[in-house]
Design a protein around this motif. Structure first.
Motif, PDB file in Angstrom:
ATOM      1  N   ALA A 171      93.376 -36.207  68.805  1.00 28.34           N
ATOM      2  CA  ALA A 171      92.632 -35.621  67.692  1.00 28.34           C
ATOM      3  C   ALA A 171      91.943 -34.304  68.056  1.00 28.34           C
ATOM      4  N   PRO A 172      91.223 -34.208  69.198  1.00 30.60           N
ATOM      5  CA  PRO A 172      90.568 -32.925  69.532  1.00 30.60           C
ATOM      6  C   PRO A 172      91.553 -31.766  69.626  1.00 30.60           C
ATOM      7  N   THR A 173      92.717 -32.021  70.224  1.00 31.23           N
ATOM      8  CA  THR A 173      93.726 -30.963  70.332  1.00 31.23           C
ATOM      9  C   THR A 173      94.233 -30.558  68.958  1.00 31.23           C
ATOM     10  N   MET A 174      94.435 -31.536  68.083  1.00 34.90           N
ATOM     11  CA  MET A 174      94.933 -31.243  66.742  1.00 34.90           C
ATOM     12  C   MET A 174      93.896 -30.465  65.933  1.00 34.90           C
ATOM     13  N   PHE A 175      92.627 -30.815  66.101  1.00 31.67           N
ATOM     14  CA  PHE A 175      91.567 -30.060  65.414  1.00 31.67           C
ATOM     15  C   PHE A 175      91.524 -28.618  65.926  1.00 31.67           C
ATOM     16  N   LEU A 176      91.721 -28.455  67.236  1.00 39.57           N
ATOM     17  CA  LEU A 176      91.733 -27.114  67.808  1.00 39.57           C
ATOM     18  C   LEU A 176      92.888 -26.291  67.249  1.00 39.57           C
ATOM     19  N   LEU A 177      94.070 -26.890  67.184  1.00 42.92           N
ATOM     20  CA  LEU A 177      95.239 -26.189  66.655  1.00 42.92           C
ATOM     21  C   LEU A 177      95.047 -25.856  65.173  1.00 42.92           C
ATOM     22  N   ALA A 178      94.447 -26.783  64.433  1.00 44.01           N
ATOM     23  CA  ALA A 178      94.186 -26.521  63.013  1.00 44.01           C
ATOM     24  C   ALA A 178      93.217 -25.352  62.865  1.00 44.01           C
ATOM     25  N   GLY A 179      92.200 -25.301  63.749  1.00 42.31           N
ATOM     26  CA  GLY A 179      91.249 -24.186  63.717  1.00 42.31           C
ATOM     27  C   GLY A 179      91.925 -22.861  64.020  1.00 42.31           C
ATOM     28  N   ILE A 180      92.834 -22.866  64.984  1.00 40.61           N
ATOM     29  CA  ILE A 180      93.568 -21.645  65.327  1.00 40.61           C
ATOM     30  C   ILE A 180      94.444 -21.221  64.152  1.00 40.61           C
ATOM     31  N   PHE A 181      95.101 -22.192  63.509  1.00 42.58           N
ATOM     32  CA  PHE A 181      95.935 -21.893  62.351  1.00 42.58           C
ATOM     33  C   PHE A 181      95.105 -21.262  61.244  1.00 42.58           C
ATOM     34  N   MET A 182      93.901 -21.778  61.015  1.00 46.66           N
ATOM     35  CA  MET A 182      93.025 -21.226  59.983  1.00 46.66           C
ATOM     36  C   MET A 182      92.582 -19.807  60.341  1.00 46.66           C
TER      37      MET A 182
END
Length: 203
Positions: A141-152
């Motif tokens: 989950a932390p990695t996915m949240f980080l990737l989502a933040g980068i995408f945003m």
């Protein structure tokens, strides 16, 4: 962040969609500051989809036809509303300085709703993010949240670029009423097309 994630994200973000069209329309009609607000709203509209995919709620759309159809048709209705808004007086592409324009907050809020009411965005993140996460991780989950933040963040930067380009063309466009009329019809038609395509999509 891997090169593959960056390249895939950029391709997805650069493809013209509802958020890009909205930001371009606002940039042409209201200028650069308003286009930044539009870009910010579209970016924050990604948050529900990203969170839903990460916690697994997007799977509901796969199992519940009613849930998917409800959100889908709300999105269709809003896209058609945006088409009407562009064509009407005082809409996104109205540059009449004698009338009070939409506030930056309203501009951002409209952009946010465009992405919030798009169920395909949740499904996209559900399929997209796991491809770039190490499945051996105990908690991804932390990695996915980080990737989502980068995408945003990438989305915001690209959309600001789109809006800035539109704002630069604004002076040329607004001094030619025939061009502005054509632009209004083109953007409205694009929103109608996207709304119809979403309505006809069964997945």
């Amino acid at each position: 962040m891997s090169v593959e994630f960056f390249m895939t994200s950029m391709v997805v973000i650069l493809l013209p969609g509802t958020g890009v069209l909205y930001t371009l329309a606002v940039g042409l009609g209201r200028g650069f500051r308003a286009s930044v607000a539009a870009a910010l709203g579209c970016t924050f509209g990604i948050v529900p989809a990203a969170v839903a995919s990460i916690v697994g709620l997007a799977a509901i759309f796969h199992t519940s036809a009613i849930a998917f159809q409800t959100v889908k048709y709300l999105g269709v209705a809003y896209l058609l509303y945006m088409a009407w808004s562009i064509l009407r007086q005082g809409g996104a592409l109205d540059v009449n300085e004698d009338k009070k324009p939409l506030s930056l907050f309203q501009t951002a809020f409209n952009g946010m709703l465009i992405n919030v009411l798009n169920p395909k965005l949740s499904l996209f993140f559900l399929a997209f993010l796991p491809q770039f996460v190490d499945v051996s991780q105990a908690n991804a989950a932390p990695t996915m949240f980080l990737l989502a933040g980068i995408f945003m963040a990438l989305t915001f930067v690209v959309f600001v670029g789109y809006g800035g380009g539109a704002a630069l063309a604004r002076d040329y466009v607004i001094t030619r009423p025939a061009i502005m009329k054509w632009m209004k019809r083109s953007f409205a038609g694009a929103f109608v097309f996207l709304g119809v395509r979403l309505a006809l999509n069964e997945e």
